[in-house]
Write a protein that holds these residues in place. Structure first.
Motif, PDB file in Angstrom:
ATOM      1  N   SER A   1       1.254  -1.089   0.208  1.00 47.62           N
ATOM      2  CA  SER A   1       0.032  -0.200   0.078  1.00 47.62           C
ATOM      3  C   SER A   1       1.028   1.071  -0.087  1.00 47.62           C
ATOM      4  O   SER A   1       2.092   1.696   0.459  1.00 47.62           O
ATOM      5  CB  SER A   1      -1.047  -0.111   1.071  1.00 47.62           C
ATOM      6  OG  SER A   1      -1.590  -0.972   1.458  1.00 47.62           O
TER       7      SER A   1
ATOM      8  N   ASN B   1      -2.376   8.540   3.818  1.00 47.62           N
ATOM      9  CA  ASN B   1      -3.689   8.507   3.948  1.00 47.62           C
ATOM     10  C   ASN B   1      -4.559   7.505   4.175  1.00 47.62           C
ATOM     11  O   ASN B   1      -5.885   7.300   4.197  1.00 47.62           O
ATOM     12  CB  ASN B   1      -4.881  10.021   3.988  1.00 47.62           C
ATOM     13  CG  ASN B   1      -3.955  11.367   4.426  1.00 47.62           C
ATOM     14  OD1 ASN B   1      -3.184  10.926   5.885  1.00 47.62           O
ATOM     15  ND2 ASN B   1      -4.437  11.964   3.948  1.00 47.62           N
ATOM     16  N   ARG B   2      -3.557   6.365   3.889  1.00 51.91           N
ATOM     17  CA  ARG B   2      -4.299   5.197   3.873  1.00 51.91           C
ATOM     18  C   ARG B   2      -5.163   4.750   2.717  1.00 51.91           C
ATOM     19  O   ARG B   2      -6.093   4.137   3.106  1.00 51.91           O
ATOM     20  CB  ARG B   2      -4.589   4.795   5.201  1.00 51.91           C
ATOM     21  CG  ARG B   2      -3.642   4.500   5.773  1.00 51.91           C
ATOM     22  CD  ARG B   2      -4.358   3.834   7.363  1.00 51.91           C
ATOM     23  NE  ARG B   2      -2.844   3.830   8.244  1.00 51.91           N
ATOM     24  CZ  ARG B   2      -2.262   2.752   8.448  1.00 51.91           C
ATOM     25  NH1 ARG B   2      -2.579   1.455   8.652  1.00 51.91           N
ATOM     26  NH2 ARG B   2      -1.393   2.381  10.109  1.00 51.91           N
ATOM     27  N   ASN B   3      -5.075   5.712   1.821  1.00 47.28           N
ATOM     28  CA  ASN B   3      -6.207   5.381   0.568  1.00 47.28           C
ATOM     29  C   ASN B   3      -7.689   5.944   1.022  1.00 47.28           C
ATOM     30  O   ASN B   3      -8.431   5.203   0.461  1.00 47.28           O
ATOM     31  CB  ASN B   3      -5.749   4.205  -0.120  1.00 47.28           C
ATOM     32  CG  ASN B   3      -6.884   3.978  -1.247  1.00 47.28           C
ATOM     33  OD1 ASN B   3      -6.873   4.850  -2.224  1.00 47.28           O
ATOM     34  ND2 ASN B   3      -7.361   2.784  -1.714  1.00 47.28           N
ATOM     35  N   GLY B   4      -7.472   7.006   1.937  1.00 48.65           N
ATOM     36  CA  GLY B   4      -8.844   7.556   2.214  1.00 48.65           C
ATOM     37  C   GLY B   4      -8.330   9.020   2.754  1.00 48.65           C
ATOM     38  O   GLY B   4      -7.361   9.643   2.663  1.00 48.65           O
ATOM     39  N   GLU B   5      -9.076   9.466   4.004  1.00 42.92           N
ATOM     40  CA  GLU B   5      -9.022  10.801   4.246  1.00 42.92           C
ATOM     41  C   GLU B   5      -8.170  10.594   5.551  1.00 42.92           C
ATOM     42  O   GLU B   5      -8.016   9.667   6.280  1.00 42.92           O
ATOM     43  CB  GLU B   5     -10.955  11.099   4.894  1.00 42.92           C
ATOM     44  CG  GLU B   5     -11.460  11.310   3.599  1.00 42.92           C
ATOM     45  CD  GLU B   5     -11.773  12.391   3.016  1.00 42.92           C
ATOM     46  OE1 GLU B   5     -11.054  13.292   3.087  1.00 42.92           O
ATOM     47  OE2 GLU B   5     -12.331  11.885   1.491  1.00 42.92           O
TER      48      GLU B   5
ATOM     49  N   SER C   1      -6.812  11.032   9.022  1.00 38.66           N
ATOM     50  CA  SER C   1      -7.563  10.179  10.391  1.00 38.66           C
ATOM     51  C   SER C   1      -5.531  10.196  10.651  1.00 38.66           C
ATOM     52  O   SER C   1      -4.766  10.398  10.682  1.00 38.66           O
ATOM     53  CB  SER C   1      -7.540   8.766  10.156  1.00 38.66           C
ATOM     54  OG  SER C   1      -6.352   8.246   9.460  1.00 38.66           O
TER      55      SER C   1
ATOM     56  N   TYR D   1      -8.118  14.890  12.036  1.00 35.84           N
ATOM     57  CA  TYR D   1      -9.096  13.756  11.236  1.00 35.84           C
ATOM     58  C   TYR D   1      -9.231  15.620  10.545  1.00 35.84           C
ATOM     59  O   TYR D   1     -10.175  15.834   9.274  1.00 35.84           O
ATOM     60  CB  TYR D   1     -10.950  13.613  11.741  1.00 35.84           C
ATOM     61  CG  TYR D   1     -10.786  12.147  11.578  1.00 35.84           C
ATOM     62  CD1 TYR D   1     -10.184  11.386  11.809  1.00 35.84           C
ATOM     63  CD2 TYR D   1     -11.112  12.206  13.542  1.00 35.84           C
ATOM     64  CE1 TYR D   1     -10.183  10.466  12.060  1.00 35.84           C
ATOM     65  CE2 TYR D   1     -10.657  11.067  14.148  1.00 35.84           C
ATOM     66  CZ  TYR D   1     -10.801   9.797  13.323  1.00 35.84           C
ATOM     67  OH  TYR D   1     -10.236   8.951  14.589  1.00 35.84           O
TER      68      TYR D   1
END
Length: 370
Positions: free
Chosen positions: A136, A140-144, A146, A196
């Motif tokens: 990976s 942002n860990r493939n997201g919003e 966090s 966030y």
């Protein structure tokens, strides 16, 4: 009472030589040449360089006995001639912490860890921070945004039992008590109200508790220093914070609300332009004033207040100079866009990125009675 007298001279040059005053990367990577290195680490046993433009990390075992010495181990590539992003995409910060090698793999948005110093080429890492696995690589860990993801983590530091990450793209500093395992929520989020959100300067403008591009960290048990490169300043927290709070020190700006930059004019001993690197050399603070092609040295550690002047400069003949290689040819004692720096005992290692080399300086400090 007394003052501190500093003597400094270049000691070792890693990377290709400079015939005709140019330091050019080789057409293909090899064991000697570097391409825009942005991170360096040195101790008694090893030299580690983030050869960023070649997307690899090079390791020299023992002190290199001569200039332009060939590296012993390459990480991130199958051999010394391979190139292109593979394991790494623009590695930056490097360090050995408690016998383990840490590498900030900035554009893969993660930090990679080897349990012991690798002895084989292309040895894979043992652990990853900021991603769920080694495959990976998304921000942002493939997201919003966090608390446990990274976005361009350019720098990190282990200071007084805390592990800090300059999570540059999220405009914050994350801190853990001890070395974290991946997925562990940080004990400290500095520069944002919670984990966030990632607004530039908190979405409110430059202040005592904001970052634009936090890029590097250093400190001791009394103060944590953060190179806030995008705001052209260094912030200091005395004592080191365990909760999000305003800084106690600003260097490079007249007060905590300024982010002034004015290129190509005499800079003096108080201003920075994009300070990307920072290090402690015992009781001396070193700041890589990158766009001014110089290193500023403070012989008395500043801990509170604003706009303290540096005591010495490396890379320029005086505090007014700011030219790349002093607007002349590459020389032993010139710099061109220095990024990462590292201090060990009486050695200051500089990733002299624009000159495609690492220069190690010897520092001598002497207390002189008034």
């Amino acid at each position: 009472m007394g003052t501190v007298k500093l003597t400094a001279h270049p000691e070792r040059w890693l990377g290709g030589p400079a015939p005709g005053g140019l330091v050019l990367p080789s057409a293909r990577p090899d064991r000697i040449h570097l391409y825009a290195p942005r991170g360096v680490y040195v101790d008694d046993d090893v030299v580690v360089v983030a050869d960023s433009g070649n997307h690899r990390v090079l390791i020299w075992y023992g002190w290199p006995e001569n200039d332009h010495a060939p590296a012993d181990v390459v990480l991130g590539q199958a051999d010394f001639e391979a190139e292109g992003p593979k394991l790494f995409h623009l590695p930056t910060g490097v360090a050995v912490i408690e016998g383990r090698l840490f590498v900030a793999d900035a554009w893969h948005h993660r930090i990679l860890i080897w349990e012991a110093l690798p002895k084989k080429n292309n040895q894979p890492p043992d652990h990853v921070l900021g991603q769920s696995d080694l495959e990976s690589t998304a921000p942002n860990r493939n997201g919003e945004v966090s608390p446990t993801g990274f976005y361009w983590p350019y720098g990190f530091a282990y200071v007084n039992g805390w592990f800090y990450v300059a999570d540059t793209g999220n405009r914050r500093v994350l801190g853990w008590k001890g070395i974290p395992e991946d997925g562990r929520v940080p004990d400290l989020i500095l520069g944002q109200p919670h984990g966030y959100i990632n607004g530039e300067n908190r979405g409110k403008g430059v202040g005592m508790d904001t970052f634009r591009w936090p890029h590097a960290l250093a400190g001791d048990g009394r103060t944590l220093y953060v190179a806030d490169a995008g705001n052209h300043r260094v912030l200091g927290y005395t004592p080191p914070p365990d909760v999000d709070r305003p800084a106690d020190l600003v260097l490079g700006q007249k007060d905590f609300t300024k982010s002034f930059e004015l290129p190509h004019v005499p800079q003096g001993p108080r201003r920075f332009r994009f300070p990307y690197g920072i290090a402690l050399c015992g009781d001396l603070l070193a700041v890589a004033d990158t766009a001014n092609s110089r290193i500023l040295l403070y012989t008395e550690l500043p801990r509170k207040g604003a706009y303290h002047p540096a005591s010495y400069v490396i890379g320029q003949t005086d505090f007014d100079g700011s030219g790349e290689n002093r607007w002349e040819a590459v020389a032993w004692d010139t710099l061109c866009w220095p990024y990462g720096i590292w201090c060990h005992k009486d050695r200051l290692a500089i990733a002299d990125s624009g000159n495609n080399r690492v220069i190690v300086w010897h520092l001598g400090l002497e207390k002189v009675s008034n």
